[in-house]
Enzyme design. Structure first.
Site, PDB file in Angstrom:
ATOM      1  N   THR A 186      13.753 -27.941  -5.086  1.00  0.00           N
ATOM      2  CA  THR A 186      14.871 -28.226  -4.189  1.00  0.00           C
ATOM      3  C   THR A 186      14.311 -28.531  -2.806  1.00  0.00           C
ATOM      4  O   THR A 186      13.151 -28.222  -2.510  1.00  0.00           O
ATOM      5  CB  THR A 186      15.820 -27.020  -4.100  1.00  0.00           C
ATOM      6  OG1 THR A 186      15.103 -25.905  -3.517  1.00  0.00           O
ATOM      7  CG2 THR A 186      16.324 -26.614  -5.471  1.00  0.00           C
ATOM      8  N   GLU A 332      19.326 -28.497  -9.762  1.00  0.00           N
ATOM      9  CA  GLU A 332      19.482 -27.430 -10.748  1.00  0.00           C
ATOM     10  C   GLU A 332      20.290 -27.863 -11.975  1.00  0.00           C
ATOM     11  O   GLU A 332      20.387 -27.122 -12.953  1.00  0.00           O
ATOM     12  CB  GLU A 332      20.169 -26.217 -10.103  1.00  0.00           C
ATOM     13  CG  GLU A 332      19.331 -25.487  -9.085  1.00  0.00           C
ATOM     14  CD  GLU A 332      19.456 -26.020  -7.667  1.00  0.00           C
ATOM     15  OE1 GLU A 332      19.096 -25.297  -6.727  1.00  0.00           O
ATOM     16  OE2 GLU A 332      19.911 -27.178  -7.489  1.00  0.00           O
ATOM     17  N   LYS A 440      35.491 -22.874   9.859  1.00  0.00           N
ATOM     18  CA  LYS A 440      36.600 -21.921   9.903  1.00  0.00           C
ATOM     19  C   LYS A 440      37.113 -21.835  11.330  1.00  0.00           C
ATOM     20  O   LYS A 440      36.430 -21.342  12.226  1.00  0.00           O
ATOM     21  CB  LYS A 440      36.169 -20.540   9.416  1.00  0.00           C
ATOM     22  CG  LYS A 440      37.346 -19.633   9.089  1.00  0.00           C
ATOM     23  CD  LYS A 440      36.915 -18.397   8.323  1.00  0.00           C
ATOM     24  CE  LYS A 440      38.125 -17.616   7.839  1.00  0.00           C
ATOM     25  NZ  LYS A 440      37.737 -16.421   7.056  1.00  0.00           N
ATOM     26  N   TRP A 445      40.499 -22.886   7.037  1.00  0.00           N
ATOM     27  CA  TRP A 445      39.365 -23.738   6.663  1.00  0.00           C
ATOM     28  C   TRP A 445      39.649 -25.208   6.962  1.00  0.00           C
ATOM     29  O   TRP A 445      40.756 -25.691   6.767  1.00  0.00           O
ATOM     30  CB  TRP A 445      39.060 -23.593   5.176  1.00  0.00           C
ATOM     31  CG  TRP A 445      38.637 -22.213   4.767  1.00  0.00           C
ATOM     32  CD1 TRP A 445      39.352 -21.325   4.025  1.00  0.00           C
ATOM     33  CD2 TRP A 445      37.413 -21.547   5.099  1.00  0.00           C
ATOM     34  NE1 TRP A 445      38.648 -20.160   3.857  1.00  0.00           N
ATOM     35  CE2 TRP A 445      37.454 -20.266   4.506  1.00  0.00           C
ATOM     36  CE3 TRP A 445      36.278 -21.902   5.826  1.00  0.00           C
ATOM     37  CZ2 TRP A 445      36.409 -19.348   4.621  1.00  0.00           C
ATOM     38  CZ3 TRP A 445      35.237 -20.994   5.941  1.00  0.00           C
ATOM     39  CH2 TRP A 445      35.314 -19.740   5.345  1.00  0.00           C
TER      40      TRP A 445
END
Length: 543
Positions: A186, A332, A440, A445
């Site tokens: 990654t 992944e 936030k 949100w």
């Protein structure tokens, strides 16, 4: 009662052997540092793969050894993919765009025995080599005429010389389908990069999935231009899918971000489909627009790695007759998770209605299970409204990171992706943010992705990013960061006003700042982490 069918191992060797017999004449065209246009067939390629396998054996490489590559998309890198994995070794593709410290960590952590490198990466490896005692030697992917003459790399070899006198005969070993085939790390946005170790079985299953009509939908009649780099999550699997299907491959080498080269390859080689990140498509569209050119053979492109701005969809369709398809996944996940194609009843919809669907990340491919959960891990409904953390599981999805002691999955076998999304009743996923990028504000949100997509609709915006910045009253407020189009001088207030009526009023960014360029990660995504660092001490205009 058990079935009574043959139990043949699913290995990448089977792709090699099948393609060589059935699609021997299909072409592979490459741009390389030492050849502006190399051309040969699958038959030629896999003959050289056997020569390379013999050379690896002579170097002392054995079953289970990890062999590194720092290379672009070209025919030599393709040869490495197959020679290494089909010999029972692990092909470790290393992303050269990472920081030197990350490269050193990755090569050492993987315990690469040899590293194959493109010429342009020789200076980089010369600096790293003293800190890489496990590496026994380096092979430069070129011929003798283009070898660096005064390199300090130890045990240095020329690729063409290394394989030149080897036999074209090689007996491929019988492999367990669960044996490791490839390794990819990654990008390591937090902490050290993590290794994802793929098996032959997961690779073959993933290859079948990518070839389905509602995914890449590639056929032997296609000419495929993979612009997504082969050093990143197996080039989205296209280096396996195309040989399995027999499609012609066109490889852009180090010219992946060059609009002129991409346009030339598309038109000269009659490319029908391609795949890359949004920044690549922006480069191509800008080149086409500036030079009044067309790409008549190109029918569809796949975009992923980041949310694709609507202008890319609109410009491709309206100006060039090219359909754009969103895909979503991650290292992944090998990487395929979802792919966006329209269902039959949607084909009668207006272009605006269809575009609204196309802008989301699409439906799961068979083999990928998806669920969204709230903060208490309660599964949320697929109603198109509920938004939560995305979890996945399936036969080509990670269970444990390379050399990790604990599984990467939860107790029920689900892997948390770090994305926040909703799922609608039709099975389409809309990612609203990365968990770490959600803003936030006042306890509510805000989706940075939706704000970025809206900003990109403005004619004066070349690229846009939205981050949450500390605010004395609302905890966080969204800050719009814009790269203006060349020749444009947009007004900040007018840009913020552009959001009115398109998003909730309280979502509208608090301020706008102009920059000459946005920071990008090693895989081409906008680096929100670097942007947040850049604007850590930002003072709001009215604060």
């Amino acid at each position: 009662m058990l079935g009574q069918m043959m139990n043949m191992p699913l290995t990448t060797t089977s792709i090699l052997q099948f393609a060589e017999k059935v699609y021997a004449r299909s072409e592979i065209v490459s741009v390389t540092a030492d050849n502006p246009l190399h051309r040969y067939t699958y038959a030629d390629a896999f003959q050289r793969v056997r020569k390379l396998a013999n050379a690896l054996k002579k170097l002392g490489c054995e079953d289970g050894d990890v062999i590194g590559t720092l290379a672009w998309n070209d025919y030599r890198h393709l040869e490495l993919y197959y020679a290494i994995s089909c010999s029972g070794m692990v092909c470790h593709t290393v992303n050269p765009r990472l920081f030197p410290e990350q490269l050193q960590y990755i090569i050492d952590h993987a315990e690469d025995k040899f590293v194959f490198i493109d010429v342009m990466f020789v200076p980089l490896l010369e600096k790293l080599a003293p800190a890489l005692p496990r590496v026994k030697g380096y092979i430069v992917l070129t011929d003798e005429a283009h070898m660096p003459t005064a390199s300090t790399l130890p045990n240095l070899h020329c690729y063409e010389t290394l394989i030149g006198k080897e036999s074209t005969e090689f007996e491929w070993p019988t492999l367990d389908e669960n044996q490791a085939s490839a390794l990819c790390y990654t990008s390591g946005t937090t902490g050290n990069p993590k290794g994802v170790l793929y098996s032959h079985r997961t690779t073959i299953l993933h290859t079948y999935a990518t070839a389905m009509p509602d995914v890449f939908g590639i056929s032997v009649r296609d000419v495929v231009l993979p612009i997504v780099p082969m050093f990143h999550v197996n080039g989205w699997g296209l280096v396996y899918t195309c040989p399995m299907i027999g499609a012609k491959l066109v490889m852009p080498g180090p010219k992946m971000g060059d609009g002129e080269t991409l346009c030339r390859l598309i038109n000269e080689e009659k490319v029908t489909t391609s795949a890359g990140v949004p920044t690549v498509w922006l480069a191509l569209l800008n080149y086409l627009d500036q030079n009044k050119l067309k790409v008549p053979t190109l029918k569809r492109v796949t975009t992923g790695g980041a949310a694709c701005p609507q202008p890319i969809f609109d410009n491709f369709r309206e100006k060039y007759g090219v359909e754009v398809h969103h895909a979503w996944g991650m290292t992944e996940m090998s990487p395929l998770g979802t792919y966006n194609t329209l269902k039959p009843h949607m084909l009668e919809w207006s272009e605006d209605e269809k575009t609204k669907v196309k802008l989301n990340q699409g439906r799961p491919a068979y083999g990928v299970e998806i669920k969204i959960v709230d903060d208490n891990n309660n599964e949320l409904p697929w109603d198109g409204k509920s938004s939560g953390s995305v979890k996945v599981r399936g036969p080509w999805i990670i269970q444990r990171y390379f050399k990790a002691e604990a599984d990467a999955t939860d107790a029920d076998g689900w892997f948390e992706t770090g994305d926040v999304a909703s799922m609608d009743p039709e099975g389409y996923m809309t990612i609203t943010d990365r968990t770490k990028d959600v803003i936030k504000s006042g306890g509510e949100w805000i989706s940075s992705i939706e704000l970025e997509n809206t900003a990109m609709l403005h004619p004066a915006v070349a690229e846009a990013a939205v981050i949450g910045v500390s605010h004395p009253k609302w905890t966080e407020r969204p800050l719009l960061v814009v790269v203006p189009k060349a020749g444009s001088q947009p007004d900040k207030a007018e840009l913020l006003q552009f959001f009115e009526g398109k998003v909730a009023k309280w979502w509208i960014p608090e301020a706008c700042e102009f920059v000459t360029e946005l920071p990008h990660t090693a895989t081409g995504k906008i680096s929100k982490k670097d942007l947040r660092t850049q604007f850590t001490d930002y003072l709001w205009p009215d604060a």
